[in-house]
Design a protein around this motif. Structure first.
Motif, PDB file in Angstrom:
ATOM      1  N   GLU A   3       5.275   1.081 -36.938  1.00 29.58           N
ATOM      2  CA  GLU A   3       6.105   1.579 -35.835  1.00 29.58           C
ATOM      3  C   GLU A   3       6.424   0.469 -34.842  1.00 29.58           C
ATOM      4  OE1 GLU A   3       4.372   6.185 -35.837  1.00 29.58           O
ATOM      5  OE2 GLU A   3       3.680   4.725 -34.350  1.00 29.58           O
ATOM      6  N   THR A   4       5.413  -0.362 -34.558  1.00 31.40           N
ATOM      7  CA  THR A   4       5.621  -1.457 -33.600  1.00 31.40           C
ATOM      8  C   THR A   4       6.600  -2.484 -34.141  1.00 31.40           C
ATOM      9  OG1 THR A   4       3.371  -1.155 -32.771  1.00 31.40           O
ATOM     10  CG2 THR A   4       4.462  -3.234 -32.234  1.00 31.40           C
ATOM     11  N   LEU A   5       6.434  -2.880 -35.395  1.00 29.48           N
ATOM     12  CA  LEU A   5       7.340  -3.859 -35.999  1.00 29.48           C
ATOM     13  C   LEU A   5       8.757  -3.313 -36.101  1.00 29.48           C
ATOM     14  CD1 LEU A   5       5.050  -5.308 -38.822  1.00 29.48           C
ATOM     15  CD2 LEU A   5       5.811  -6.493 -36.744  1.00 29.48           C
ATOM     16  N   THR A   6       8.880  -2.024 -36.400  1.00 25.27           N
ATOM     17  CA  THR A   6      10.208  -1.406 -36.473  1.00 25.27           C
ATOM     18  C   THR A   6      10.904  -1.458 -35.117  1.00 25.27           C
ATOM     19  OG1 THR A   6       9.518   0.083 -38.257  1.00 25.27           O
ATOM     20  CG2 THR A   6      11.460   0.723 -36.985  1.00 25.27           C
ATOM     21  N   THR A   7      10.146  -1.158 -34.066  1.00 25.70           N
ATOM     22  CA  THR A   7      10.714  -1.219 -32.715  1.00 25.70           C
ATOM     23  C   THR A   7      11.118  -2.652 -32.345  1.00 25.70           C
ATOM     24  OG1 THR A   7       9.375   0.663 -31.991  1.00 25.70           O
ATOM     25  CG2 THR A   7      10.242  -0.769 -30.276  1.00 25.70           C
ATOM     26  N   LEU A   8      10.258  -3.624 -32.703  1.00 29.78           N
ATOM     27  CA  LEU A   8      10.579  -5.013 -32.399  1.00 29.78           C
ATOM     28  C   LEU A   8      11.818  -5.471 -33.160  1.00 29.78           C
ATOM     29  CD1 LEU A   8       7.010  -6.602 -32.482  1.00 29.78           C
ATOM     30  CD2 LEU A   8       8.445  -6.268 -30.472  1.00 29.78           C
ATOM     31  N   ASN A   9      11.914  -5.079 -34.402  1.00 29.14           N
ATOM     32  CA  ASN A   9      13.065  -5.488 -35.218  1.00 29.14           C
ATOM     33  C   ASN A   9      14.351  -4.841 -34.741  1.00 29.14           C
ATOM     34  OD1 ASN A   9      11.506  -7.132 -36.871  1.00 29.14           O
ATOM     35  ND2 ASN A   9      11.057  -5.493 -38.327  1.00 29.14           N
ATOM     36  N   SER A  10      14.267  -3.583 -34.321  1.00 23.09           N
ATOM     37  CA  SER A  10      15.471  -2.908 -33.831  1.00 23.09           C
ATOM     38  C   SER A  10      15.929  -3.505 -32.507  1.00 23.09           C
ATOM     39  CB  SER A  10      15.213  -1.403 -33.650  1.00 23.09           C
ATOM     40  OG  SER A  10      14.221  -1.164 -32.675  1.00 23.09           O
ATOM     41  N   MET A  50      -1.122  -3.530 -29.888  1.00 19.44           N
ATOM     42  CA  MET A  50       0.234  -3.707 -30.407  1.00 19.44           C
ATOM     43  C   MET A  50       1.070  -4.631 -29.531  1.00 19.44           C
ATOM     44  SD  MET A  50       0.113  -2.089 -33.249  1.00 19.44           S
ATOM     45  CE  MET A  50      -1.633  -2.560 -33.286  1.00 19.44           C
ATOM     46  N   ALA A  51       0.733  -4.702 -28.239  1.00 19.58           N
ATOM     47  CA  ALA A  51       1.480  -5.596 -27.345  1.00 19.58           C
ATOM     48  C   ALA A  51       1.273  -7.059 -27.722  1.00 19.58           C
ATOM     49  CB  ALA A  51       1.049  -5.364 -25.899  1.00 19.58           C
ATOM     50  N   ALA A  52       0.236  -7.341 -28.502  1.00 21.53           N
ATOM     51  CA  ALA A  52      -0.048  -8.728 -28.902  1.00 21.53           C
ATOM     52  C   ALA A  52       0.764  -9.156 -30.123  1.00 21.53           C
ATOM     53  CB  ALA A  52      -1.539  -8.888 -29.194  1.00 21.53           C
ATOM     54  N   ILE A  53       1.434  -8.214 -30.767  1.00 17.63           N
ATOM     55  CA  ILE A  53       2.125  -8.549 -32.010  1.00 17.63           C
ATOM     56  C   ILE A  53       3.241  -9.571 -31.817  1.00 17.63           C
ATOM     57  CG2 ILE A  53       3.659  -7.606 -33.784  1.00 17.63           C
ATOM     58  CD1 ILE A  53       1.829  -5.269 -34.086  1.00 17.63           C
ATOM     59  N   PRO A  54       4.108  -9.478 -30.810  1.00 19.97           N
ATOM     60  CA  PRO A  54       5.151 -10.507 -30.667  1.00 19.97           C
ATOM     61  C   PRO A  54       4.572 -11.919 -30.558  1.00 19.97           C
ATOM     62  CG  PRO A  54       5.663  -8.624 -29.291  1.00 19.97           C
ATOM     63  CD  PRO A  54       4.268  -8.404 -29.815  1.00 19.97           C
ATOM     64  N   THR A  55       3.505 -12.079 -29.778  1.00 22.36           N
ATOM     65  CA  THR A  55       2.872 -13.394 -29.648  1.00 22.36           C
ATOM     66  C   THR A  55       2.240 -13.826 -30.959  1.00 22.36           C
ATOM     67  OG1 THR A  55       2.408 -12.953 -27.323  1.00 22.36           O
ATOM     68  CG2 THR A  55       1.164 -14.721 -28.345  1.00 22.36           C
ATOM     69  N   ALA A  56       1.653 -12.867 -31.669  1.00 18.64           N
ATOM     70  CA  ALA A  56       1.047 -13.179 -32.963  1.00 18.64           C
ATOM     71  C   ALA A  56       2.093 -13.671 -33.949  1.00 18.64           C
ATOM     72  CB  ALA A  56       0.332 -11.943 -33.511  1.00 18.64           C
ATOM     73  N   GLU A  88      -3.020  -7.137 -41.611  1.00 21.87           N
ATOM     74  CA  GLU A  88      -2.027  -6.063 -41.718  1.00 21.87           C
ATOM     75  C   GLU A  88      -0.676  -6.522 -41.167  1.00 21.87           C
ATOM     76  OE1 GLU A  88      -0.468  -2.619 -42.902  1.00 21.87           O
ATOM     77  OE2 GLU A  88      -2.600  -3.064 -43.186  1.00 21.87           O
ATOM     78  N   ILE A  89      -0.698  -7.227 -40.056  1.00 23.78           N
ATOM     79  CA  ILE A  89       0.539  -7.754 -39.497  1.00 23.78           C
ATOM     80  C   ILE A  89       1.181  -8.740 -40.469  1.00 23.78           C
ATOM     81  CG2 ILE A  89       1.536  -9.127 -37.621  1.00 23.78           C
ATOM     82  CD1 ILE A  89      -0.748  -8.009 -35.838  1.00 23.78           C
ATOM     83  N   SER A  90       0.370  -9.568 -41.093  1.00 22.91           N
ATOM     84  CA  SER A  90       0.868 -10.545 -42.062  1.00 22.91           C
ATOM     85  C   SER A  90       1.562  -9.862 -43.232  1.00 22.91           C
ATOM     86  CB  SER A  90      -0.286 -11.415 -42.579  1.00 22.91           C
ATOM     87  OG  SER A  90      -0.903 -12.137 -41.550  1.00 22.91           O
ATOM     88  N   VAL A  91       0.898  -8.843 -43.777  1.00 20.63           N
ATOM     89  CA  VAL A  91       1.448  -8.140 -44.944  1.00 20.63           C
ATOM     90  C   VAL A  91       2.770  -7.478 -44.599  1.00 20.63           C
ATOM     91  CG1 VAL A  91       1.090  -6.158 -46.469  1.00 20.63           C
ATOM     92  CG2 VAL A  91      -0.778  -7.773 -46.072  1.00 20.63           C
ATOM     93  N   GLN A  92       2.819  -6.807 -43.457  1.00 27.38           N
ATOM     94  CA  GLN A  92       4.014  -6.045 -43.119  1.00 27.38           C
ATOM     95  C   GLN A  92       5.168  -6.917 -42.632  1.00 27.38           C
ATOM     96  OE1 GLN A  92       3.932  -2.320 -41.145  1.00 27.38           O
ATOM     97  NE2 GLN A  92       1.783  -1.905 -41.584  1.00 27.38           N
ATOM     98  N   SER A  93       4.856  -8.021 -41.964  1.00 29.68           N
ATOM     99  CA  SER A  93       5.916  -8.862 -41.403  1.00 29.68           C
ATOM    100  C   SER A  93       6.339  -9.992 -42.325  1.00 29.68           C
ATOM    101  CB  SER A  93       5.454  -9.462 -40.073  1.00 29.68           C
ATOM    102  OG  SER A  93       4.414 -10.411 -40.283  1.00 29.68           O
ATOM    103  N   GLY A  94       5.446 -10.363 -43.244  1.00 30.42           N
ATOM    104  CA  GLY A  94       5.731 -11.516 -44.096  1.00 30.42           C
ATOM    105  C   GLY A  94       5.458 -12.833 -43.396  1.00 30.42           C
ATOM    106  N   ILE A  95       4.893 -12.786 -42.195  1.00 24.72           N
ATOM    107  CA  ILE A  95       4.570 -13.989 -41.426  1.00 24.72           C
ATOM    108  C   ILE A  95       3.055 -14.131 -41.373  1.00 24.72           C
ATOM    109  CG2 ILE A  95       4.700 -15.089 -39.150  1.00 24.72           C
ATOM    110  CD1 ILE A  95       7.282 -13.504 -38.681  1.00 24.72           C
TER     111      ILE A  95
END
Length: 291
Positions: free
Chosen positions: A281-288, A145-151, A209-216
């Motif tokens: 959960e990770t994306l929610t935390t990043l967005n908040s 999950m720590a890789a998500i911001p860079t992704a 999964e990251i693509s679907v949830q983030s739209g990126i």
């Protein structure tokens, strides 16, 4: 009394949280290197004792009166064996009735570099005279999950796991397993639990999964192990640790962190946490945090 080493770490705190659902706080001991970091646990009524893996005299005091002990493996890769030896010897001296150890999935046959110190620790336990139970934990989903911001920034996740499937679970799942073993009325001594998630996934599926949830749009870039190691070093990781992580990804490619036995979900009495949930959960935390 039940004692948890490394109780202020990410896993340790979750184990105590789980134990508090069924064990009075006064029967729990948080054995920690920095007692000041455990003020919140003390406020809940948990006994906080100083315990430094490198100071055996502190361990003797910390384990006095302890009936069951959870040895959460040290985070200091390369120093784990001597630190674990100190804990095991102190536990034997304190006549601890059961020691539970967080090992690694399929430890007895794992070729991973990270498995070596776990294999040596398991050997110490076999020779210790203690009654023990092995919690062979698979990968934490949070590891990725720590890789998500860079992704999200670059549209890419890099690794060398190829199409290997990873049976990960969340830290809270593994914490629930540890708590279940420590509080079970059934005999636990001598048991070995191969603990892994119900769901197995590839890094390409994580990217999707990251693509679907983030739209990126995010894709998975599979690179050579040496290139991935150098990439991790470039991110600031020590070379030895980067080598071990890259080796682990190659292990994933070879199926070393796949397991479909579902021992974890049976032990905790519920399905393990899905990859999609942890990504949410990770994306929610990043967005908040960006608000």
């Amino acid at each position: 009394m039940i004692a948890i080493t490394g109780a202020t770490g990410q896993l340790g705190r979750l184990v105590i949280k789980q134990l508090l659902n069924s064990v009075p706080a006064g029967e729990l001991i948080a054995a920690v290197r920095s007692p000041q970091r455990a003020a919140d646990l003390a406020a809940l009524g948990v006994t906080v004792r100083y315990a430094d893996y490198d100071r055996p005299e502190s361990l003797a005091t910390a384990f006095a009166g302890v009936r069951k002990l959870l040895l959460i493996s040290s985070s200091e890769v390369g120093q784990r064996l001597p630190q674990h030896r100190m804990v095991i010897e102190a536990a034997a001296e304190a006549e601890v009735e059961l020691l539970a150890y967080t090992s690694i999935l399929h430890c007895d046959r794992s070729p991973l570099l990270l498995a070596a110190e776990h294999q040596q620790t398991e050997a110490l336990l076999r020779d210790s005279g203690l009654s023990y139970v092995l919690l062979r934990n698979g990968w934490y989903t949070e590891n990725y999950m720590a890789a998500i911001p860079t992704a999200l920034q670059y549209g890419q996740i890099a690794g060398c796991a190829g199409e290997g499937r990873l049976s990960s679970a969340s830290r809270s799942d593994y914490a629930a397993a540890a708590a279940a073993v420590l509080t079970s009325p059934a005999q636990q001594a001598g048991r070995i639990y191969e603990l892994a998630g119900d769901e197995a996934w590839t890094l390409a599926e994580l990217a999707a999964e990251i693509s679907v949830q983030s739209g990126i749009p995010v894709s998975f870039d599979n690179v050579a192990e040496a290139d991935y190691r150098d990439m991790l070093v470039g991110f600031g990781l020590p070379e030895g640790f980067a080598r071990a992580l890259a080796d682990s990804e190659t292990g994933i490619a070879n199926g070393e962190l796949f397991d479909d036995g579902r021992q974890l979900s049976r032990l905790i009495g519920r399905p393990t946490t899905a990859l999609s949930v942890t990504v949410t959960e990770t994306l929610t935390t990043l967005n908040s945090g960006s608000d």
